[in-house]
Design a protein around this motif. Structure first.
Motif, PDB file in Angstrom:
ATOM      1  N   TYR A  78       0.820  -1.182  -0.079  1.00  0.00           N
ATOM      2  CA  TYR A  78      -0.303   0.229   0.197  1.00  0.00           C
ATOM      3  C   TYR A  78       0.906   1.011   0.104  1.00  0.00           C
ATOM      4  N   LEU A  79       1.155   1.980  -1.168  1.00  0.00           N
ATOM      5  CA  LEU A  79       1.930   2.899  -1.304  1.00  0.00           C
ATOM      6  C   LEU A  79       1.175   4.240  -0.577  1.00  0.00           C
ATOM      7  N   TYR A  80       1.956   4.668   0.327  1.00  0.00           N
ATOM      8  CA  TYR A  80       1.282   5.971   1.175  1.00  0.00           C
ATOM      9  C   TYR A  80       2.175   7.116   0.845  1.00  0.00           C
ATOM     10  N   THR A  81       1.586   7.945   0.106  1.00  0.00           N
ATOM     11  CA  THR A  81       2.337   9.031  -0.814  1.00  0.00           C
ATOM     12  C   THR A  81       1.935  10.580  -0.239  1.00  0.00           C
ATOM     13  N   GLN A  82       0.738  10.424   0.165  1.00  0.00           N
ATOM     14  CA  GLN A  82       0.381  11.836   0.912  1.00  0.00           C
ATOM     15  C   GLN A  82       0.332  12.982  -0.313  1.00  0.00           C
ATOM     16  N   ASN A  83      -0.149  12.543  -1.485  1.00  0.00           N
ATOM     17  CA  ASN A  83       0.083  13.413  -2.459  1.00  0.00           C
ATOM     18  C   ASN A  83      -0.782  14.709  -2.361  1.00  0.00           C
ATOM     19  N   GLU A  84      -0.318  15.715  -3.156  1.00  0.00           N
ATOM     20  CA  GLU A  84      -1.058  17.192  -3.235  1.00  0.00           C
ATOM     21  C   GLU A  84      -1.980  17.045  -4.542  1.00  0.00           C
ATOM     22  N   ILE A  85      -2.859  17.973  -4.486  1.00  0.00           N
ATOM     23  CA  ILE A  85      -3.841  18.120  -5.491  1.00  0.00           C
ATOM     24  C   ILE A  85      -3.083  19.006  -6.572  1.00  0.00           C
ATOM     25  N   GLU A  86      -2.976  18.796  -7.819  1.00  0.00           N
ATOM     26  CA  GLU A  86      -2.522  19.447  -8.864  1.00  0.00           C
ATOM     27  C   GLU A  86      -3.702  20.490  -9.218  1.00  0.00           C
ATOM     28  N   MET A  87      -3.169  21.865  -9.147  1.00  0.00           N
ATOM     29  CA  MET A  87      -4.247  22.914  -9.439  1.00  0.00           C
ATOM     30  C   MET A  87      -3.997  23.355 -10.774  1.00  0.00           C
ATOM     31  N   ASP A  88      -5.354  23.530 -11.677  1.00  0.00           N
ATOM     32  CA  ASP A  88      -5.397  24.114 -12.733  1.00  0.00           C
ATOM     33  C   ASP A  88      -5.788  25.481 -12.556  1.00  0.00           C
ATOM     34  N   MET A  89      -4.805  26.400 -12.991  1.00  0.00           N
ATOM     35  CA  MET A  89      -4.925  27.630 -12.787  1.00  0.00           C
ATOM     36  C   MET A  89      -5.646  28.317 -13.729  1.00  0.00           C
ATOM     37  N   GLY A  95     -10.157  21.489   4.897  1.00  0.00           N
ATOM     38  CA  GLY A  95      -9.848  21.792   3.547  1.00  0.00           C
ATOM     39  C   GLY A  95      -9.508  20.940   2.555  1.00  0.00           C
ATOM     40  N   LYS A  96      -8.210  20.302   3.166  1.00  0.00           N
ATOM     41  CA  LYS A  96      -7.564  19.089   2.451  1.00  0.00           C
ATOM     42  C   LYS A  96      -8.514  17.900   1.956  1.00  0.00           C
ATOM     43  N   ARG A  97      -9.371  17.501   2.985  1.00  0.00           N
ATOM     44  CA  ARG A  97     -10.304  16.465   2.571  1.00  0.00           C
ATOM     45  C   ARG A  97     -11.229  16.925   1.711  1.00  0.00           C
ATOM     46  N   LEU A  98     -11.861  18.055   1.720  1.00  0.00           N
ATOM     47  CA  LEU A  98     -12.825  18.790   0.859  1.00  0.00           C
ATOM     48  C   LEU A  98     -11.999  18.766  -0.757  1.00  0.00           C
ATOM     49  N   LEU A  99     -10.980  19.308  -0.514  1.00  0.00           N
ATOM     50  CA  LEU A  99     -10.062  19.561  -1.952  1.00  0.00           C
ATOM     51  C   LEU A  99     -10.110  18.047  -2.689  1.00  0.00           C
ATOM     52  N   PHE A 100      -9.647  17.017  -1.898  1.00  0.00           N
ATOM     53  CA  PHE A 100      -9.412  15.678  -2.419  1.00  0.00           C
ATOM     54  C   PHE A 100     -10.886  14.948  -2.910  1.00  0.00           C
ATOM     55  N   ASN A 101     -11.727  15.425  -2.321  1.00  0.00           N
ATOM     56  CA  ASN A 101     -13.038  14.932  -2.623  1.00  0.00           C
ATOM     57  C   ASN A 101     -13.684  15.459  -3.759  1.00  0.00           C
ATOM     58  N   ILE A 102     -13.324  17.000  -3.920  1.00  0.00           N
ATOM     59  CA  ILE A 102     -13.844  17.744  -5.240  1.00  0.00           C
ATOM     60  C   ILE A 102     -13.036  17.106  -6.690  1.00  0.00           C
ATOM     61  N   ALA A 103     -11.748  16.789  -6.318  1.00  0.00           N
ATOM     62  CA  ALA A 103     -11.052  16.423  -7.369  1.00  0.00           C
ATOM     63  C   ALA A 103     -11.261  15.160  -7.504  1.00  0.00           C
ATOM     64  N   GLY A 104     -11.860  14.412  -6.576  1.00  0.00           N
ATOM     65  CA  GLY A 104     -12.227  12.830  -6.890  1.00  0.00           C
ATOM     66  C   GLY A 104     -10.948  12.051  -7.112  1.00  0.00           C
ATOM     67  N   ILE A 105     -10.234  12.420  -6.076  1.00  0.00           N
ATOM     68  CA  ILE A 105      -8.912  11.749  -5.564  1.00  0.00           C
ATOM     69  C   ILE A 105      -9.163  11.037  -4.136  1.00  0.00           C
ATOM     70  N   LYS A 106      -8.763   9.757  -4.184  1.00  0.00           N
ATOM     71  CA  LYS A 106      -8.724   9.055  -2.728  1.00  0.00           C
ATOM     72  C   LYS A 106      -7.662   9.734  -1.803  1.00  0.00           C
ATOM     73  N   MET A 107      -8.216  10.401  -0.664  1.00  0.00           N
ATOM     74  CA  MET A 107      -7.150  10.727   0.338  1.00  0.00           C
ATOM     75  C   MET A 107      -6.644   9.479   1.191  1.00  0.00           C
ATOM     76  N   GLN A 108      -5.526   9.398   1.408  1.00  0.00           N
ATOM     77  CA  GLN A 108      -4.935   8.448   1.906  1.00  0.00           C
ATOM     78  C   GLN A 108      -4.896   8.808   3.361  1.00  0.00           C
ATOM     79  N   SER A 109      -5.046   7.415   4.199  1.00  0.00           N
ATOM     80  CA  SER A 109      -4.975   7.682   5.605  1.00  0.00           C
ATOM     81  C   SER A 109      -4.699   6.243   6.060  1.00  0.00           C
ATOM     82  N   LEU A 110      -4.100   5.972   7.315  1.00  0.00           N
ATOM     83  CA  LEU A 110      -3.687   4.778   7.917  1.00  0.00           C
ATOM     84  C   LEU A 110      -4.579   4.419   8.700  1.00  0.00           C
ATOM     85  N   ASP A 111      -5.687   5.433   9.067  1.00  0.00           N
ATOM     86  CA  ASP A 111      -6.409   4.863  10.287  1.00  0.00           C
ATOM     87  C   ASP A 111      -7.606   4.041   9.681  1.00  0.00           C
ATOM     88  N   SER A 112      -7.897   4.298   8.504  1.00  0.00           N
ATOM     89  CA  SER A 112      -9.210   3.547   8.096  1.00  0.00           C
ATOM     90  C   SER A 112      -8.772   2.712   6.803  1.00  0.00           C
TER      91      SER A 112
END
Ligand code: PEP
Ligand code: MG
Length: 571
Positions: A16-27, A131-148
């Motif tokens: 399980y790759l845990y990379t804590q990626n950032e969202i790429e922004m389209d400016m 904010g980070k959770r919201l951003l990941f959900n808007i972008a449709g990217i699964k946010m990583q966490s080790l607690d669930s």
């Protein structure tokens, strides 16, 4: 791939790759307001569902008070000013939704950060978290966490911060591999406590492993096998079973004393980070807690834990140990241990910086909250206090004065506590070693922290894999320091324990035993292994060994000699 064994064992499972990626922004700008707002609403609803699930889970696993943090996240998500601000950015400035949300969140976080009230300032971290959770959900990217985690996995990461390990779902993490880190980094220590096989300091590995690859962690020899053959799988499954069988055998020692064959006995204590570790403590028959790393309570929280909250933790551990000694170390933060809600100044040398007792003496408010909580809990168990990173008598005097102040307040408030509570210090700096004879007159006990003492004595960063070969507690300078401290404490009539990782190394145990170390504290899973070796030797035999070793010139000679001794004893 090779690395450093952080926690022994064999683990086989899916990567399980845990990379804590950032969202790429389209400016680029957009006129399609409706599409952007729709994305926002969908993301927001997803976030609400996730937070509600987290709250339900947290109430069960962490308790109502911890779950409150996520309730607050829900409130922030529904904050009308956030929504107004976001919609305004999309409508007026034609920003894309990710950019609008990201900026709006930063603006709100900055307002919190500019407030005078410390508690409110700390809310900035929560705003960013939602904010980070919201951003990941808007972008449709699964946010990583080790607690669930959904299934059992082997976690592969560049690094895991202590709060990752503190919150991770230990039922699902079979093992982990990190690209950076050394044997005594806190992530490694947590892995040992949780009895999870782990290899650290592999160098680049994230690019070589894909999500879902089958991985064997051979945390006996420090080897990682990616997509093994059937034969390899079979071989390591057998080794894994053998390790489990050996462990079962050692369990039979649980209720026997840690005593040499000629009747000299010592105490084997456990190191813990959180109440969760108490299972292992009770299962392995620890005779006390030699180090309660209370910073994990702080790291596993969204703001500085209150006096009541800390009191509950300390009281629980005190009660669970039923009168056996529990040594609570006061906050040891800084160095490699940060807090999600408190910004430390950038430091060139954090391990030589504003950490542990230095911070506590500067931030008396934080320190007193903890001391009062420990004092109050001392009514419910056999608790002692221990101060980390001491370098001078002045620090001891200052700490003692603050403890007195807390005691006075509690007496005035008619709150009971143990008036005789013991106060000890950790010996983990060369200055404390050199001053041990004087310091022994000021405190009730010593505990040697070899993880730090080794790094400060040898000037070798304990977490830097590039110099991990130089990090060696068998260095004669470290051994001499340890001996000096034990001798000084005995001359002054106080006991010395050891809570650094060295106390669980079978080869070191024999030397420390001969030096007269009174108490050995370690990850609970190591207790049976250490007890086993102690029960195989006589005092006169190991005194001779010690005498010989203290005459050797290099760590290499010492290790080679001790390896042979242990091999003979165990075969
Ligand atoms: C040590 O330094 O040896 C120790 C026990 O403390 P920590 O590992 O938490 O720094
Ligand atoms: Mg330390």
């Amino acid at each position: 791939m090779n690395g450093i064994v952080a926690s022994k064992g064999i683990a086989i499972g899916k990567a399980y790759l845990y990379t804590q990626n950032e969202i790429e922004m389209d400016m680029t700008l957009t006129d399609d307001v409706e599409q952007e707002i729709n994305k926002y609403n969908t993301g927001k609803e997803k976030t609400r569902v996730q937070l509600t699930e987290i709250i339900n889970k947290a109430v069960k696993t962490l308790g109502e008070d911890k779950a409150m943090v996520f309730e607050a996240h829900l409130t922030m998500l529904d904050d009308p000013t956030l929504e107004e601000n976001v919609i305004n950015k999309v409508k007026e400035h034609k920003q894309r939704i990710e950019v609008a949300v990201s900026q709006a969140i930063e603006e709100i976080a900055a307002i919190f950060e500019s407030l005078d009230d410390e508690y409110m300032r700390e809310r900035a971290a929560d705003v960013r978290d939602v904010g980070k959770r919201l951003l990941f959900n808007i972008a449709g990217i699964k946010m990583q966490s080790l607690d669930s985690l959904e299934e059992e996995v082997i976690v592969i990461a560049n690094d895991l911060v202590p709060s990752d390990t503190a919150t991770m779902d230990v039922q699902k993490v079979l093992g982990f591999i990190t690209e950076v880190g050394g044997k005594t980094s806190h992530t490694a220590i947590m892995a040992r406590t949780l009895e999870i096989p782990a290899i650290v300091g592999t160098g680049t590995c994230l690019s070589e492993i894909r999500d879902g690859d089958i991985i064997i962690i051979n945390a006996i020899e420090g080897e990682v096998i990616i997509n093994p053959t059937d034969e390899e799988l079979k071989k390591y499954e057998n080794i894994k079973q053998k390790i489990l069988a050996d462990k079962k055998k050692l369990e039979l020692l649980k209720d026997l004393p840690a005593e040499t064959t000629d009747g000299y006995s010592v105490q084997l204590f456990a190191n813990i980070g959180t109440v969760k570790d108490m299972n292992g403590v009770l299962r392995n028959g620890a005779e006390g807690i030699g180090l309660y790393r209370t910073e994990f309570i702080y790291m596993d929280s969204n703001n500085f834990p209150s006096e009541d909250e800390q009191f509950e933790h300390y009281k629980t551990v005190g009660e669970m140990m039923e009168g056996k000694e529990v040594i609570i170390r006061t906050l040891d933060i800084g160095g490699d241990k940060g807090l999600p809600y408190f910004k430390f100044q950038e430091e060139l040398n954090p391990f030589l910086g504003w950490r542990a007792v230095r911070m506590c003496l500067d931030r008396k408010d934080i320190f007193k909250t903890q001391l009062r909580a420990i004092l109050r809990a001392s009514k419910y168990g056999n608790l002692s206090m221990m101060i980390p990173m001491i370098i001078s008598i002045e620090e001891i005097e200052k700490v003692k004065a603050i403890i007195e102040e807390c005691k006075k307040e509690l007496r005035a408030e008619k709150i009971p506590f143990d008036e005789q509570i013991k106060v000890g210090i950790m010996i983990e700096t060369p200055s404390a070693v050199m001053m041990a004879d004087k310091m022994a007159k000021e405190v009730d006990f010593f505990s040697i922290g070899t993880n730090d003492l080794t790094q400060y004595t040898l000037a070798v960063d304990r977490g830097n894999e590039a110099i991990s070969k130089l990090y060696e507690s068998f260095h004669p300078a470290v051994l001499r320091s340890i001996k000096m401290v034990i001798d000084a404490s005995h001359t002054a009539g106080i006991p010395t324990g050891m809570c650094g990782e060295f106390a669980s190394d079978e080869r070191a145990v024999l030397l420390l035993l001969a030096m007269g170390l009174d108490e050995f504290s370690m990850s609970a899973s190591s207790i049976p292994i250490v007890k086993n070796i102690i029960r195989k030797v006589t005092m006169s035999q190991i005194k001779e060994i010690l005498e010989y070793v203290m005459e050797l010139n290099t760590s290499e000679q010492i290790i080679k000699y001790m390896d042979n001794i242990v091999l003979e004893l165990l075969n």
